[in-house]
Design an enzyme around this catalytic site. Structure first.
Site, PDB file in Angstrom:
ATOM      1  CE  LYS A 221      -4.453  -1.698   1.150  1.00 36.15           C
ATOM      2  NZ  LYS A 221      -5.507  -1.935   2.114  1.00 36.15           N
ATOM      3  NE  ARG A 255      -7.556  -8.100   0.256  1.00 34.02           N
ATOM      4  CZ  ARG A 255      -7.053  -7.299  -0.681  1.00 34.02           C
ATOM      5  NH1 ARG A 255      -6.059  -6.488  -0.387  1.00 34.02           N
ATOM      6  NH2 ARG A 255      -7.540  -7.313  -1.892  1.00 34.02           N
TER       7      ARG A 255
HETATM    8  C1  7PJ Z   1      -8.177  -4.264   1.388  1.00 37.83           C
HETATM    9  C2  7PJ Z   1      -9.205  -5.051   0.907  1.00 37.83           C
HETATM   10  C3  7PJ Z   1      -7.924  -4.236   2.797  1.00 37.83           C
HETATM   11  C4  7PJ Z   1      -9.720  -5.804   3.021  1.00 37.83           C
HETATM   12  C5  7PJ Z   1      -8.271  -4.005  -0.742  1.00 37.83           C
HETATM   13  C6  7PJ Z   1      -5.224  -3.030  -2.113  1.00 37.83           C
HETATM   14  C7  7PJ Z   1      -6.538  -2.366  -2.246  1.00 37.83           C
HETATM   15  N1  7PJ Z   1      -9.977  -5.822   1.707  1.00 37.83           N
HETATM   16  N2  7PJ Z   1      -9.255  -4.875  -0.435  1.00 37.83           N
HETATM   17  N3  7PJ Z   1      -8.729  -5.032   3.556  1.00 37.83           N
HETATM   18  N4  7PJ Z   1      -7.588  -3.613   0.349  1.00 37.83           N
HETATM   19  N5  7PJ Z   1     -10.465  -6.533   3.853  1.00 37.83           N
HETATM   20  O1  7PJ Z   1      -5.099  -4.239  -1.925  1.00 37.83           O
HETATM   21  O2  7PJ Z   1      -4.223  -2.266  -2.234  1.00 37.83           O
HETATM   22  O3  7PJ Z   1      -7.053  -3.543   3.334  1.00 37.83           O
HETATM   23  S1  7PJ Z   1      -7.954  -3.460  -2.369  1.00 37.83           S
END
Ligand code: 7PJ
Length: 274
Positions: A221, A255
């Protein structure tokens, strides 16, 4: 602590790794040997082999300023992949969507978890999840992906995120979604400045003390880009560092894009932080 998701029960004694699988448009499919579905399934199998505990499939980017995708387009991207993958792997498949119709189709296709950046605030989303047995990650976001980074503002980011997540958890439980099915996520980068993101990492204990498992998504990020000066394709070490810090502060699921590196780092955490 355990997480119930459909036919699976994840033991959260060890932090779980959710591997990210972005399902991109079928733009260069030319009727050749491999379809986009085949490629996505092969990529997911690699993530499983690298040690992923969950595969998170997303068909619409929620990055800042991303273009929204139509319902039909999103369904066309994710449903065939989930169907193919459900018989191919033996770990939970998560669907990253805020659209109730995509949740319903994904669950029917074999998804065991819903990952919703809008925390089930769309109409009918709570009902769709309540009528199933899947796990559900409730994420905090201020604003919408189109506008969220314009001027994020909080009096107290940690308290406001905690209050929001607890309120959404209460709505879920009142609708009949068992507490054991819930994960909470502060939503790094979703309507947050660098200072907000850092405060949320520093005070992650406030969230992990809430008695629900916490998911952290910091992989690649922009806050890590700000810290290191690196572009998105050079944020591996920063991402692994962030995952380790989150795990030490009690996060139960990470994640990530880089599954193998994260799994290995978490083995070191487990050996020392036992
Ligand atoms: C997240 C997500 C996060 C959850 C994305 C990226 C953007 N779902 N989906 N938490 N981020 N739960 O991966 O840079 O931080 S999309």
């Amino acid at each position: 602590m355990k997480l119930h998701c459909g036919q699976f029960t994840l033991d959260l004694a060890r932090p779980q790794v959710m591997g990210i699988l972005n399902v991109t448009p079928d733009s260069f499919s030319d009727g050749g040997q491999y379809t986009q579905t085949d490629l996505a399934v092969a990529q997911a199998v690699k993530l499983v082999e690298a040690g992923a505990d969950v595969i998170d499939i997303g068909g619409e980017s929620t990055r800042p300023n991303a273009d929204p995708v139509s319902l039909q387009e999103e369904l066309d991207r994710v449903v065939p992949v989930i169907e193919a993958l459900a018989s191919e792997i033996n770990i939970p498949i998560s669907i990253d969507t805020y659209k109730p119709a995509v949740m319903r189709a994904a669950i029917a296709a074999g998804a065991s978890m819903v990952n919703d950046v809008k925390a089930l605030q769309e109409a009918d989303a709570v009902a769709v999840v309540a009528q199933s047995d899947v796990g559900i990650c409730l994420m905090h976001m201020q604003g919408t992906p189109q506008t969220m980074q314009n001027d994020p503002y909080y009096e107290d980011v940690v308290q406001e995120v905690a209050d929001f997540l607890l309120a959404r958890a209460a709505v879920c439980e009142q609708a009949g979604i068992a507490r054991e099915r819930l994960l909470l996520d502060p939503g790094f980068g979703f309507g947050k400045t660098r200072a907000h993101n850092i405060a949320l990492i520093q005070q992650l204990n406030t969230l992990t003390a809430l008695d629900y498992p916490v998911l952290v998504g910091l992989s690649r990020k922009s806050v890590l880009g700000q810290m290191t000066g690196n572009d998105v394709d050079a944020r591996l070490y920063a991402s692994v560092s962030a995952a380790v810090i989150a795990a030490l502060k009690g996060a139960k699921m990470l994640r990530v894009h880089d599954v193998k590196a994260t799994v290995e780092a978490l083995k070191v955490v487990a050996a020392i932080d036992a």
